[in-house]
Design an enzyme around this catalytic site. Structure first.
Site, PDB file in Angstrom:
ATOM      1  N   ARG A  47     -35.251  88.064   4.944  1.00 40.13           N
ATOM      2  CA  ARG A  47     -34.995  86.750   5.528  1.00 40.13           C
ATOM      3  C   ARG A  47     -34.653  86.908   7.000  1.00 40.13           C
ATOM      4  O   ARG A  47     -34.263  87.959   7.449  1.00 40.13           O
ATOM      5  CB  ARG A  47     -33.801  86.095   4.814  1.00 40.13           C
ATOM      6  N   LYS A  60     -27.772  97.286  -3.013  1.00 39.80           N
ATOM      7  CA  LYS A  60     -28.990  96.473  -3.078  1.00 39.80           C
ATOM      8  C   LYS A  60     -30.141  97.250  -3.716  1.00 39.80           C
ATOM      9  O   LYS A  60     -30.515  98.323  -3.265  1.00 39.80           O
ATOM     10  CB  LYS A  60     -29.341  96.041  -1.653  1.00 39.80           C
ATOM     11  N   ARG A  62     -21.613  87.453   2.319  1.00 43.19           N
ATOM     12  CA  ARG A  62     -21.254  88.809   1.889  1.00 43.19           C
ATOM     13  C   ARG A  62     -19.839  88.807   1.359  1.00 43.19           C
ATOM     14  O   ARG A  62     -19.019  87.989   1.763  1.00 43.19           O
ATOM     15  CB  ARG A  62     -21.335  89.770   3.077  1.00 43.19           C
TER      16      ARG A  62
HETATM   17  P1  ATP Z   1     -27.581  88.808   3.336  1.00 43.12           P
HETATM   18  O1  ATP Z   1     -27.045  88.588   4.703  1.00 43.12           O
HETATM   19  O2  ATP Z   1     -27.682  87.610   2.482  1.00 43.12           O
HETATM   20  O3  ATP Z   1     -26.885  89.946   2.655  1.00 43.12           O
HETATM   21  P2  ATP Z   1     -29.721  90.568   3.647  1.00 43.12           P
HETATM   22  O4  ATP Z   1     -29.117  91.407   4.727  1.00 43.12           O
HETATM   23  O5  ATP Z   1     -29.705  91.103   2.263  1.00 43.12           O
HETATM   24  O6  ATP Z   1     -29.079  89.152   3.593  1.00 43.12           O
HETATM   25  P3  ATP Z   1     -32.488  90.244   3.320  1.00 43.12           P
HETATM   26  O7  ATP Z   1     -33.448  89.502   4.149  1.00 43.12           O
HETATM   27  O8  ATP Z   1     -32.257  89.779   1.936  1.00 43.12           O
HETATM   28  O9  ATP Z   1     -31.162  90.260   4.135  1.00 43.12           O
HETATM   29  O10 ATP Z   1     -32.941  91.767   3.239  1.00 43.12           O
HETATM   30  C1  ATP Z   1     -33.180  92.528   4.403  1.00 43.12           C
HETATM   31  C2  ATP Z   1     -32.111  93.606   4.527  1.00 43.12           C
HETATM   32  O11 ATP Z   1     -32.146  94.453   3.390  1.00 43.12           O
HETATM   33  C3  ATP Z   1     -32.333  94.534   5.706  1.00 43.12           C
HETATM   34  O12 ATP Z   1     -31.724  94.019   6.842  1.00 43.12           O
HETATM   35  C4  ATP Z   1     -31.702  95.860   5.242  1.00 43.12           C
HETATM   36  O13 ATP Z   1     -30.309  95.838   5.494  1.00 43.12           O
HETATM   37  C5  ATP Z   1     -31.866  95.806   3.753  1.00 43.12           C
HETATM   38  N1  ATP Z   1     -33.014  96.625   3.260  1.00 43.12           N
HETATM   39  C6  ATP Z   1     -34.234  96.814   3.809  1.00 43.12           C
HETATM   40  N2  ATP Z   1     -34.998  97.578   3.029  1.00 43.12           N
HETATM   41  C7  ATP Z   1     -34.248  97.899   1.947  1.00 43.12           C
HETATM   42  C8  ATP Z   1     -34.472  98.662   0.781  1.00 43.12           C
HETATM   43  N3  ATP Z   1     -35.629  99.274   0.525  1.00 43.12           N
HETATM   44  N4  ATP Z   1     -33.453  98.759  -0.109  1.00 43.12           N
HETATM   45  C9  ATP Z   1     -32.260  98.160   0.096  1.00 43.12           C
HETATM   46  N5  ATP Z   1     -31.996  97.423   1.180  1.00 43.12           N
HETATM   47  C10 ATP Z   1     -32.970  97.282   2.092  1.00 43.12           C
END
Ligand code: ATP
Length: 320
Positions: A117, A182, A318
């Site tokens: 996102r 994650k 978060r």
């Molecule tokens: P939020 O602020 O809601 O926690 P988010 O940071 O999870 O959102 P997303 O768009 O859902 O944002 O996911 C992108 C993020 O996920 C990236 O910025 C990175 O931190 C993380 N990411 C990228 N690739 C991977 C992966 N393969 N496994 C786990 N995390 C990842």
């Protein structure tokens, strides 16, 4: 897939001269191909006997995935494709949304511009994880689609459970997590008419076997299925089939009754429920206690001035 990788897929070591001979290219060209996949995050070992992959590759075969689906489901879905390398499976579907039939699936072994996102990146090195997108058309407009990414997350968690993987939870709005690490992400993008016929491009990325180098490059705790299930990791083909089956089931239910039909099941896997959270909103952040989601999928956060409902995809929540 680069020919050199096909030869190394079993995990056995092959010497540089033999690879060069079998591929009809120079040893320098072999080295260049290996360097390219190594730089992308696939762990290669170069030892006295030659080059090998740290672990064998579990190759995705979408023809087999399709055959393994129950016949009625097989007849309903559109095409299923796998590409060795794409910028992003969702971008590929978006480029071809007009021509592809409903419920078409695009997988890629390697995405080099996977998206999260708000312009964030989803990292997926070659051939270890699972990432795909699904095209789903809806007769109504965007307003009926609130909560779709939550319904998709629930479908993905159920698919993993079908494959024997327990302990997968959901973090609002679009993450699959194990404890707080994650494991996967969902990205739903809408196209077509705001008030009329429209489509969703639903992207799902799941860490199956995340190489250590990629883990190190991430700014947060992450999990993969290999770590969750120890020795009994399901094949990527099995996982793909389970994900397709659960996703189509969820999309049918969503089409009929929206998010409300799965709100209770989502709540059972809600990792934020009852926890203090920090909401980062471009219009101003705040803290509160997460109190689950409503029937539209909006997160409820209790603050000193009452409960605030958050439904913007632009907001980050978060654990505080
Ligand atoms: P939020 O602020 O809601 O926690 P988010 O940071 O999870 O959102 P997303 O768009 O859902 O944002 O996911 C992108 C993020 O996920 C990236 O910025 C990175 O931190 C993380 N990411 C990228 N690739 C991977 C992966 N393969 N496994 C786990 N995390 C990842």
């Amino acid at each position: 897939m680069p020919p050199v990788l096909r030869l190394l897929a079993s995990g056995a070591a092959i010497s540089g001269p033999e690879l060069a001979l079998r591929l009809g290219i120079s040893r320098a060209a072999v080295w260049k191909q290996i360097e390219a996949v190594r730089r992308a995050g696939l762990e290669t070992v170069s030892e006295r006997r030659g080059y090998r992959l740290e672990r064998p590759l579990d190759l995705l075969d979408v023809a087999r995935v399709r055959c393994s689906l129950p016949a009625p489901l097989r007849r309903r879905i559109g095409s299923i494709e796998n590409h060795w390398r794409l910028d992003s499976t969702s971008s590929e579907l978006a480029r071809r949304a007009a021509e592809l039939p409903d419920l078409s699936f695009v997988f890629a072994d390697w995405q080099d511009a996977g998206r999260g996102r708000r312009g964030r990146k989803w990292l997926s090195p070659p051939a270890r994880n699972l990432q795909f997108s699904c095209l789903k058309r809806f007769a109504g407009g965007y307003a009926a689609l609130s909560g779709l990414s939550l319904a998709v997350g629930l479908a993905a968690a159920r698919a993993l459970e079908d494959c024997g993987i327990a302990g997968v939870a959901l973090k609002w709005p679009n993450d699959l997590v194990h404890r707080d690490a994650k494991l996967g992400g969902i990205l739903v993008e809408l196209g077509g008419e705001f008030m009329g016929p429209c489509h969703a491009i639903i992207g799902i990325g799941i860490n199956v076997d995340l190489p250590a180098a990629v883990r190190r490059s991430l700014d947060r705790a992450c999990a993969d299925l290999a770590g969750l299930c120890g020795g009994g990791l399901p094949s990527r083909n099995e996982l793909a089939a389970a994900l397709i089956a659960r996703l189509v089931e969820a999309l049918d239910a969503f089409d009929a009754s929206g998010f409300s039909a799965c709100a209770a099941a989502w709540a059972e896997r809600d990792v934020l429920a009852g926890r203090r959270v920090r909401v980062d909103d471009p219009r101003g952040g705040f803290e509160g206690i997460a109190e689950g989601v409503d029937l539209r999928g909006a997160l409820q956060v209790r603050t000193a001035v009452g409960v605030r409902a958050i439904d913007s995809g632009e907001v980050s929540v978060r654990s505080a």
